[in-house]
Enzyme design. Sequence first.
Site, PDB file in Angstrom:
ATOM      1  N   GLN A  11      -0.241 -13.259   4.990  1.00  0.00           N
ATOM      2  CA  GLN A  11       0.038 -11.894   3.931  1.00  0.00           C
ATOM      3  C   GLN A  11       0.502 -12.010   2.425  1.00  0.00           C
ATOM      4  OE1 GLN A  11      -1.009  -9.007   5.202  1.00  0.00           O
ATOM      5  NE2 GLN A  11      -1.912 -11.118   7.079  1.00  0.00           N
ATOM      6  N   GLU A  55       4.933  -2.454   5.466  1.00  0.00           N
ATOM      7  CA  GLU A  55       3.323  -1.922   5.518  1.00  0.00           C
ATOM      8  C   GLU A  55       3.256  -3.059   7.449  1.00  0.00           C
ATOM      9  OE1 GLU A  55      -0.717  -2.819   4.062  1.00  0.00           O
ATOM     10  OE2 GLU A  55       0.913  -3.803   3.006  1.00  0.00           O
ATOM     11  N   HIS A  56       3.701  -4.305   6.896  1.00  0.00           N
ATOM     12  CA  HIS A  56       3.525  -4.848   8.427  1.00  0.00           C
ATOM     13  C   HIS A  56       4.468  -5.341   8.923  1.00  0.00           C
ATOM     14  CE1 HIS A  56      -0.107  -5.467   6.029  1.00  0.00           C
ATOM     15  NE2 HIS A  56      -1.048  -5.019   6.898  1.00  0.00           N
ATOM     16  N   ASP A  81      -5.484  -7.002  10.823  1.00  0.00           N
ATOM     17  CA  ASP A  81      -6.283  -6.944   9.459  1.00  0.00           C
ATOM     18  C   ASP A  81      -7.697  -7.528   9.195  1.00  0.00           C
ATOM     19  OD1 ASP A  81      -4.283  -7.477   7.772  1.00  0.00           O
ATOM     20  OD2 ASP A  81      -3.974  -8.830   7.529  1.00  0.00           O
ATOM     21  N   HIS A 135       4.851  43.031   1.906  1.00  0.00           N
ATOM     22  CA  HIS A 135       5.050  42.327   3.239  1.00  0.00           C
ATOM     23  C   HIS A 135       5.336  43.749   4.554  1.00  0.00           C
ATOM     24  CE1 HIS A 135       4.650  38.488   1.090  1.00  0.00           C
ATOM     25  NE2 HIS A 135       4.531  38.200   2.632  1.00  0.00           N
ATOM     26  N   HIS A 181      -2.713 -12.663   0.367  1.00  0.00           N
ATOM     27  CA  HIS A 181      -3.694 -11.326  -0.782  1.00  0.00           C
ATOM     28  C   HIS A 181      -3.660 -11.100  -1.661  1.00  0.00           C
ATOM     29  CE1 HIS A 181      -4.845  -9.014   3.569  1.00  0.00           C
ATOM     30  NE2 HIS A 181      -3.976  -9.085   3.518  1.00  0.00           N
TER      31      HIS A 181
END
Length: 459
Positions: A264, A332-333, A366, A426, A267
């Site tokens: 990761q 995230e992961h 992924d 109302h 990335h």
Amino acid sequence: MHLTDRDKRRVGDRIRVVKEPVGPDRPAERDPAVVATVSEMLVRIEREGMPAVLDYAARLDGFTGTDLRVPDAELARAADQVPAAVRAALDTGAERTKRFAAMQRARLQDFEDEVVPGVVCGQKFVPVQNVGAYLPAGRFPLLASAFMTVGVARVAGVPNVVTCTPPSLNGRPHPAVLYAAQVSGAEAVYAVGGVQALAAMAFGLLDGEPADMLVGAGNAYVAEAKRQLYGRVGIDVLAGPSEVAVLADDTADAAVVAADLLAQAEHGPTSPACLITTSERLAAEVPVEVERQLAGLATREIAGAAWRDHGSVYLAADRETAAAAMDLLAPEHLEVLAEDLDWWLGALHNYGSLFLGTWSTVVYADKGMSGTNHVLPTARGAKHTGGLSVAGFLKQLTYQRATREATRTQAEPTVAVSHFEALVGHRDSAQLRLDMIAEADVSDSMHAYEQLTTTQTGR
């Protein structure tokens, strides 16, 4: 993505820092230069329309021509330019992602039921009508993005999906990205990237239909464009650099942990990677193993920078402390390489997507091979939201209907509350219906009395 001083106070002294970036956690604030540039571009594109889009496409994408739509012939040729093994893998990922999305859709049920006698309420799931899907193709073509956006939108029943991807190979869209878009259900693809792509979809400059929702990952400019357009359109998530975290006990293998962190980290140079372990052995071995693997990694300049500047390792006294600390990070992961996976599944609450056990790794998702969506929240967003799914393309709409006989059960308490709030409109709306019933009841009583009198007189 590392523990702040406040986080450490909450966890207590049962966690020790082994490796941690210098300074504060990755800042959440946006780059003022990016914000200003995106604002200027959006205003100009909204004012000038397609000429502005084409100007930006020429200057920023290197696009030449006047028609951004990828010709059907080029889409058809894309398959021939992708190796057969890659095509087969893309077919597999697209099918599995659609299959899992269909499983999710089947469990989102329309229903209606009686709340109180005479009052029926219901819900129905209605797809968003127009979606703009952005398929990034920057440093690396992320081929599975089409599965998660175009493909899942199609499973949700979205009737109109506009797809954009930037020119990235010899001034044209990458053929593998085009093929992934095709097998995901894209009917038309436009060769335009960045802010200009998001604006063109949002303002309806490509097919005449303004997008109701924009989805797909991208760089800082794409993320900022989505943020500024949000409200005018819906979006999936405001995602930053990809994040990975690993929870591991002494049963985990240091080589596996290191490989999954680096997978990761490659990335981007700002992608955070974190290990929290209850094993002193792993806390010592993993940093060494990361450096060993980096030496032979073709993407070491990217992954190495990410690990150096944004990597962290913590040693926790026990699994309860490890789980509590990870919930603060809300990655995230999140991979769990430990025994008793069911315990971890129950103990953890904040993550984008969870990967349980050695045989489940982030890279499978992924590439679409597990079927789950990889458009996920970052920067601790998992504390309050989940990732993109088939539900993201569906509006959960409610409706109600009531009988005359159910009026008092709703109107009388509504009158009481509205009168107290001084919301007289109302109050009057509800009271009107009570008056209508009262008048009708009086009329019915008089009619019944007249009938009875007539009958008695006739005798």
